[in-house]
Design an enzyme around this catalytic site. Structure first.
Site, short mmCIF file in Angstrom:
data_model
loop_
_atom_site.label_atom_id
_atom_site.label_comp_id
_atom_site.label_asym_id
_atom_site.label_seq_id
_atom_site.Cartn_x
_atom_site.Cartn_y
_atom_site.Cartn_z
N TYR A 1 -4.60 5.29 7.65
CA TYR A 1 -5.91 4.67 7.79
C TYR A 1 -6.66 5.19 9.02
O TYR A 1 -6.71 6.39 9.27
CB TYR A 1 -5.78 3.15 7.82
CG TYR A 1 -5.04 2.58 6.65
CD1 TYR A 1 -5.38 2.93 5.34
CD2 TYR A 1 -3.99 1.68 6.82
CE1 TYR A 1 -4.69 2.41 4.25
CE2 TYR A 1 -3.31 1.15 5.73
CZ TYR A 1 -3.67 1.51 4.46
OH TYR A 1 -3.00 0.99 3.39
N LYS B 1 0.33 3.53 -2.97
CA LYS B 1 -0.86 4.35 -3.20
C LYS B 1 -0.56 5.82 -3.46
O LYS B 1 -1.10 6.40 -4.42
CB LYS B 1 -1.84 4.18 -2.04
CG LYS B 1 -2.44 2.78 -1.97
CD LYS B 1 -3.27 2.57 -0.70
CE LYS B 1 -3.86 1.17 -0.66
NZ LYS B 1 -4.58 0.91 0.60
N TYR C 1 -3.74 -3.69 -9.99
CA TYR C 1 -3.43 -3.11 -8.68
C TYR C 1 -2.56 -4.06 -7.86
O TYR C 1 -1.61 -3.63 -7.18
CB TYR C 1 -4.72 -2.78 -7.92
CG TYR C 1 -4.48 -2.37 -6.50
CD1 TYR C 1 -3.81 -1.18 -6.20
CD2 TYR C 1 -4.88 -3.17 -5.44
CE1 TYR C 1 -3.57 -0.79 -4.90
CE2 TYR C 1 -4.65 -2.79 -4.13
CZ TYR C 1 -3.99 -1.60 -3.87
OH TYR C 1 -3.75 -1.23 -2.57
N SER D 1 0.80 -1.23 0.00
CA SER D 1 0.00 0.00 0.00
C SER D 1 0.83 1.27 0.00
O SER D 1 0.28 2.37 -0.18
CB SER D 1 -0.95 0.01 1.20
OG SER D 1 -2.01 -0.89 1.01
N VAL E 1 1.48 -3.48 4.12
CA VAL E 1 1.35 -4.68 4.94
C VAL E 1 2.55 -5.62 4.85
O VAL E 1 2.63 -6.59 5.60
CB VAL E 1 0.06 -5.46 4.61
CG1 VAL E 1 -1.16 -4.63 4.96
CG2 VAL E 1 0.05 -5.90 3.15
#
Length: 420
Positions: free
Chosen positions: A234, A67, A182, A64, A252
């Site tokens: 988050y 992103k 993705y 992630s 992660v």
């Protein structure tokens, strides 16, 4: 002399390395096999110095952390308004893989959660992602095919999100293809030095600190780092920004980056994650760095020195015929406001006025406009004004090294010299 910075970073790793809390990302089989004791960090300055300690040569998948970089590429390619039509910028307060969209618009709340990241990826293609991410890192990046396969096999939740986005008309492409692309984006291999340089490229206004390549426009990085600050961690984003105060993004696989505008890019790697999906030891490292080094974005700096370093008579045989204002530091709004106030409160007597930029290291656009307005008003008051700009930082100055003029507006042309 050997730099003490690696020693300090090693000390931080030693202090934070004792925490064995957290769990591996077991829902992705390949990540569940990671060595939980790996620990590394890196720091890259905006002028190209890179420091890495610990397991800084170990490569892992970006996950992630991809992103914000995909978001930057999408804005650079499509324009901010077009991207905002598809994905918002508000913190969701939800976990990264929550199946939630804005009521009324159907947009994902922000590009840092999976729904937003899938939407952003649909605006790009695999080759653009690979080339763009490689430019951010300053080297060619490769995909970990084993992680890609393992992650794709367990991507049912992302498939559900993609189909939901397609049902709302947010994603028009094939949902399965978007999830596959993705997942491939998340499977790019990096090490902490790659990530620190990628973060430093954001911190450097889109220019890679080592290669000098402009990867994305300056205004794109400002927007991306703002969204990282509010949404990058988050449902722990509020706690993060109050305690650490560095725009950040986690992954992660155990990576964590931070971009401090105009200063540094930071990265850590430690695979054990907390309940929010953020690296346990990585969070501790950032807390320590923020505290020790005053890196909190809201850290109140000491009052800036006056932009006017010195006010003197003209030198040599012109003594008594006018004034020299020697400026220093950054010609920005705050600095020029003080200059304008000084000129209004203590106007120079009749005669020549020299504005010397020799000690100026930066001229911001708003500062330049205010400087030229000051020049125009000085000329209107009857002063013979000259600007000394040895580094040619004023945008209107010719590219060659000859002396020239700058247009101050209102038909006022002012001489610009390379030396006083």
């Amino acid at each position: 002399m050997r730099s003490p910075i690696p020693d300090y970073l090693t000390e931080v790793l030693d202090v934070c390395g004792g925490d064995g809390g957290g769990e591996l990302a077991a829902y992705i089989p390949e990540l569940a096999e990671a060595d939980p004791d790996r620990f590394a960090m890196a720091l890259a300055t905006v002028d190209g110095a890179v420091y890495g300690v610990g397991d800084d040569d170990v490569r892992f998948t970006i996950q992630s952390i991809s992103k914000p970089f995909a978001y930057a590429l999408a804005i650079a390619d499509r324009g901010l308004d077009a991207v905002l039509e598809k994905v918002g910028v508000e913190p969701s307060g939800d976990a990264f893989n929550e199946l939630s969209l804005e009521v009324g618009t159907g947009r994902p709340f922000n590009p840092m959660i999976n729904a937003g990241a899938l939407t952003v990826h649909a605006l790009l293609d695999d080759e653009r992602v690979r080339r763009g991410f490689s430019a951010f890192a300053g080297r060619e990046l490769e995909i970990d095919e084993d992680v890609f396969t393992s992650e794709l096999e367990t991507a049912d939740r992302n498939r559900a999100i993609a189909f939901m986005l397609r049902s709302h008309g947010i994603v028009e492409e094939d949902a399965q293809a978007v999830v596959e692309g993705y997942t491939r984006q998340c499977s790019l291999l990096v090490d902490v030095k790659d990530l620190a340089l990628m973060a430093a490229t954001l911190a450097n206004g889109g220019v890679h600190p080592v290669t000098g390549q402009r990867v994305v426009p300056h205004e794109v990085t400002r927007h991306v780092m703002a969204v990282m600050a509010t949404c990058g961690m988050y449902d722990a984003a509020g706690d993060w920004f109050t305690s650490v105060g560095i725009p950040a993004k986690s992954g992660v696989a155990g990576g964590l980056i931070g971009a401090l505008p105009g200063q540094v890019g930071l990265a850590t790697f430690s695979p054990r994650l907390d309940q929010h999906g953020n690296s346990v030891r990585g969070v501790q490292v950032f807390e320590r760095l923020s505290s020790d080094m005053g890196m909190h974005l809201m850290e109140v700096p000491p009052p800036a020195r006056s932009l006017i370093r010195e006010r003197t008579d003209l030198p040599g045989d012109r003594e008594g015929e006018g004034w020299v204002f020697e400026l220093q530091g950054s010609v920005n709004f705050v600095g020029m406001e003080r200059v304008l106030r000084t000129l209004a409160d203590e106007p120079p007597s009749e005669g020549a006025v020299v504005l010397d930029l020799t000690r100026v290291h930066e001229v911001r656009d708003v500062g330049r406009r205010m400087l030229l307005e000051a020049v125009r008003r000085l000329v209107a008051d009857g002063h013979d004004v000259t600007i000394v700009d040895p580094d040619g930082m004023l945008e209107a100055f010719p590219d060659d090294h000859a002396d020239g003029d700058v247009d101050a507006g209102g038909g006022v042309e002012v001489p610009v010299l390379r030396r006083r």
